[in-house]
Each structure stands twice: as structure tokens, then as C-alpha cells.
Design a protein around this motif. Structure first.
Motif, mmCIF file in Angstrom:
data_model
loop_
_atom_site.group_PDB
_atom_site.id
_atom_site.type_symbol
_atom_site.label_atom_id
_atom_site.label_comp_id
_atom_site.label_asym_id
_atom_site.label_seq_id
_atom_site.Cartn_x
_atom_site.Cartn_y
_atom_site.Cartn_z
ATOM 1 N N UNK A 138 -9.549 1.381 -8.108
ATOM 2 C CA UNK A 138 -10.679 0.682 -8.742
ATOM 3 C C UNK A 138 -11.886 0.673 -7.796
ATOM 4 N N UNK A 139 -12.453 1.843 -7.498
ATOM 5 C CA UNK A 139 -13.544 1.888 -6.513
ATOM 6 C C UNK A 139 -14.784 1.103 -6.940
ATOM 7 N N UNK A 140 -14.943 0.843 -8.271
ATOM 8 C CA UNK A 140 -16.133 0.116 -8.742
ATOM 9 C C UNK A 140 -15.933 -1.392 -8.794
ATOM 10 N N UNK A 141 -14.801 -1.882 -8.335
ATOM 11 C CA UNK A 141 -14.504 -3.316 -8.477
ATOM 12 C C UNK A 141 -15.582 -4.181 -7.826
ATOM 13 N N UNK A 142 -15.972 -5.287 -8.484
ATOM 14 C CA UNK A 142 -17.030 -6.147 -7.945
ATOM 15 C C UNK A 142 -16.593 -6.983 -6.738
ATOM 16 N N UNK A 143 -15.285 -7.142 -6.540
ATOM 17 C CA UNK A 143 -14.818 -7.883 -5.349
ATOM 18 C C UNK A 143 -13.565 -7.211 -4.795
ATOM 19 N N UNK A 144 -13.650 -6.853 -3.512
ATOM 20 C CA UNK A 144 -12.508 -6.233 -2.836
ATOM 21 C C UNK A 144 -12.187 -7.064 -1.599
ATOM 22 N N UNK A 145 -10.983 -7.593 -1.584
ATOM 23 C CA UNK A 145 -10.553 -8.389 -0.432
ATOM 24 C C UNK A 145 -9.485 -7.585 0.303
ATOM 25 N N UNK A 146 -9.598 -7.489 1.623
ATOM 26 C CA UNK A 146 -8.542 -6.863 2.431
ATOM 27 C C UNK A 146 -7.916 -7.994 3.235
ATOM 28 N N UNK A 147 -6.693 -8.355 2.844
ATOM 29 C CA UNK A 147 -6.017 -9.503 3.460
ATOM 30 C C UNK A 147 -5.037 -8.996 4.505
ATOM 31 N N UNK A 148 -5.229 -9.435 5.738
ATOM 32 C CA UNK A 148 -4.357 -8.947 6.793
ATOM 33 C C UNK A 148 -3.835 -10.119 7.626
ATOM 34 N N UNK A 149 -2.915 -9.841 8.547
ATOM 35 C CA UNK A 149 -2.388 -10.855 9.479
ATOM 36 C C UNK A 149 -1.663 -10.076 10.566
#
Ligand code: DC
Length: 225
Positions: A138-149
């Protein structure tokens, strides 16, 4: 191509809390949920059932293309049905994760699953949980979160989760597995695990699940989602 509904992508490594965040956001917003890891897990499981080598790209891609899979919402996420049978309990095992990582490294398998994932972007919206949601699916997504730890924090969370399920595992073994899977997911040629250029990185090492959810809520609200 990608559907017309808005998509919030939640990408990142195993154990960062993507599943919990995705479920809560989907419930709060009343949106659909795509657990793309479960798709790779079910392909690995179906490959084992069919007794094919999980490194045989043609055979596994054939299975991915003809997969008769159905996701049904439950009180704590989704159950996964393969050819009319509930296979959920077989997928969330350590072996299921390793098999998923093996088949996920095959370009033909990723290609076979692409359209299937994109078709799930239906109104009112989709929360897409995975590794390449923001970069490829979904390259056009309005919100992209990259969740890491940190790998240590993720191994510890998984340790407590497995203990709660009555499985006895060693923390050192879990940490080694996580580091190995990260290396494989980050170094594969297709769709490696990297944040999209326009992704917002949240490091959950020192955050509670509630704090992560609040951060995601704020980001969604700032985009009128
Ligand atoms: O999120 P999970 O642990 O269920 O994912 C299982 C495996 O599938 C993991 O090794 C990475 C892979 N995967 C992927 O390559 N792309 C996705 N969009 C989701 C998962």
C-alpha cells in the motif's frame, strides 16, 4: 490495484507489538484488519500439509495462488480457516514463524499474495499489519507506522506470551531465533524489512501498549483518519 479505502500501515519486526496495536486501532476505528504475517504462516502450513519443500519456489507459489483461506474476526483478533478448517492454533507456533519466514523470502510467493492483500482495502478502511505494507503493498497509504523495539525487549515479551500459553521455552533461544529471523527478513532481496521513506518510526522498547496506541491515535487524528 489498491482499493479506494484509506489504509494505515503498521510495519516492523516480530514482537514489536504490531498485532496488539493493529487490533486495537481496527476495533476503535471500526476498520478491517489484515494480518499479513498470518497469510505467510498459512502458506507455510499448507506447504507442510502438501509435503512440499518450503524452498521449492514453484510449488509454494502454486499453493499461495490457490490458497482457500478465510479470516474470521474473533473477540481477540482473527481466526484463520484453511479449506474450511480452523487452523489458527497451528500458525502461532515458533515453527509456524520459521516456516513463514522461509516462504516469505520467495519472490513468487510474495507476488502471488500481493493482489489478495490489496483487495482487502475496503471501506471504511484497513489496518494493514506486516513488513512491507507501506513499502510495497500500500505505497499510497496516508499513514505508515514502523513499530520497532530492541531484540531483547521483543524476546522477553514473546517469552512471557509463550509462558502464558503453557509453552516452556528458553529466553536465549527466543532471542537467537528473533535475531536470525530479523537478519533473514532484513536481507532478503524482495520486500526487505525496512521502513518506508515516509513512515513514522515508533520505538516501543520503553513504551506500554497503551502509550503506543495513544501515539498511533494521535498520528491518525492528525491526518483526519
Ligand atoms: O508477523 P508474523 O510474525 O506473523 O510474520 C511471520 C513471518 O512472515 C515473518 O518472518 C515475516 C514474514 N512476513 C513478511 O515477510 N511480510 C509480511 N507482510 C508479513 C510477514
Amino acid at each position: 490495484m489498491t482499493g479506494t479505502a484509506p489504509v494505515i500501515c503498521i510495519d516492523g519486526p516480530s514482537g514489536a507489538g504490531k498485532g496488539t496495536l493493529s487490533q486495537h486501532l481496527a476495533t476503535e476505528l471500526g476498520w478491517h484488519l489484515l494480518d499479513s504475517g498470518a497469510l505467510y504462516r498459512v502458506v507455510g502450513f499448507a506447504g507442510r500439509l502438501a509435503s512440499v519443500s518450503l524452498e521449492d519456489s514453484d510449488a509454494v507459489a502454486g499453493i499461495a495462488r490457490s490458497l482457500d483461506v478465510d479470516f474470521r474476526p474473533t473477540s481477540d483478533g482473527v481466526s484463520v480457516w484453511l479449506a474450511g478448517e480452523d487452523v489458527t492454533v497451528h500458525l502461532r507456533t515458533e515453527e509456524g514463524g520459521r516456516d513463514a519466514s522461509t516462504v516469505a523470502a520467495l519472490p513468487a510467493v510474495r507476488e502471488a499474495l500481493l493482489l489478495r492483500q490489496q483487495e482487502l482495502a475496503r471501506p471504511p478502511g484497513l489496518i494493514a499489519d506486516g513488513r512491507d505494507m507501506g513499502t510495497v503493498v500500500f505505497p499510497q497509504a496516508p499513514l505508515k507506522i514502523f513499530l520497532t523495539a530492541s531484540a531483547e525487549a521483543r524476546a522477553e515479551r514473546r517469552f512471557h506470551q509463550l509462558q502464558g500459553m503453557g509453552e516452556s521455552v528458553s529466553l536465549a533461544r527466543l532471542l537467537a531465533d528473533i535475531e536470525q529471523r530479523d537478519a533473514r527478513d532484513q536481507s532478503r532481496i524482495v520486500s526487505p524489512l525496512v521502513p518506508a521513506e515516509d513512515a513514522i518510526v515508533i520505538d516501543s522498547t520503553a513504551l506500554s501498549a497503551d502509550e503506543v496506541l495513544q501515539a498511533a491515535r494521535d498520528l491518525a487524528a492528525a491526518r483526519d483518519l
